[in-house]
Design a protein around this motif. Structure first.
Motif, short mmCIF file in Angstrom:
data_model
loop_
_atom_site.label_atom_id
_atom_site.label_comp_id
_atom_site.label_asym_id
_atom_site.label_seq_id
_atom_site.Cartn_x
_atom_site.Cartn_y
_atom_site.Cartn_z
N GLY A 282 8.37 -2.19 8.12
CA GLY A 282 7.18 -2.30 7.23
C GLY A 282 7.07 -1.72 5.89
O GLY A 282 6.41 -2.14 5.11
N GLU A 283 7.98 -0.83 5.76
CA GLU A 283 8.14 0.05 4.53
C GLU A 283 9.17 -0.56 3.49
O GLU A 283 10.23 -1.34 4.20
CB GLU A 283 8.70 1.50 4.71
CG GLU A 283 7.55 2.40 5.39
CD GLU A 283 6.15 2.33 4.64
OE1 GLU A 283 6.19 2.85 3.44
OE2 GLU A 283 5.25 1.62 4.97
N MET B 33 0.98 -1.34 0.06
CA MET B 33 0.06 0.16 -0.05
C MET B 33 0.84 1.25 0.10
O MET B 33 1.79 1.29 0.72
CB MET B 33 -0.75 0.03 1.25
CG MET B 33 -1.65 1.24 1.45
SD MET B 33 -2.74 1.36 2.82
CE MET B 33 -1.73 1.43 4.11
N ASP C 36 3.49 -1.37 4.75
CA ASP C 36 2.21 -1.74 5.40
C ASP C 36 2.21 -0.99 6.67
O ASP C 36 1.80 -1.06 7.75
CB ASP C 36 1.95 -2.90 5.68
CG ASP C 36 2.85 -3.73 6.26
OD1 ASP C 36 3.95 -3.19 6.71
OD2 ASP C 36 2.73 -5.03 6.41
N ASP D 181 2.03 2.19 9.54
CA ASP D 181 0.88 3.36 9.80
C ASP D 181 1.42 4.78 9.45
O ASP D 181 2.63 4.96 9.69
CB ASP D 181 0.84 3.33 11.20
CG ASP D 181 -0.30 4.02 11.69
OD1 ASP D 181 -1.63 3.71 11.44
OD2 ASP D 181 -0.22 5.08 12.51
#
Length: 65
Positions: free
Chosen positions: A28-29, A1, A46, A48
């Motif tokens: 997560g990046e 995303m 993903d 936040d």
């Protein structure tokens, strides 16, 4: 995303590189890009959006969604 955030204070290519490296360092990046003229940065992964903005602010740049 992909997540796009507004980033102020980027004045040169080094600033863009700093933001990109900062975002890639967030858990997560997987990738990131920054555009000083558009005053935006995007992160792919993903993480936040709050974590992304906090990382950018910790690097010394104002950020908001």
């Amino acid at each position: 995303m992909s997540t796009i955030i507004s980033v102020g204070g980027m004045t040169c290519g080094h600033c863009e590189q700093t933001i990109e490296e900062t975002l890639r360092g967030v858990s997560g990046e997987t990738d990131a890009s920054a555009d000083r003229e558009a005053e935006q940065a995007s992160g792919d992964g993903d993480a936040d959006v709050t974590a992304l903005m906090q990382a950018v602010e910790d690097a010394g740049y104002p950020a908001h969604a």
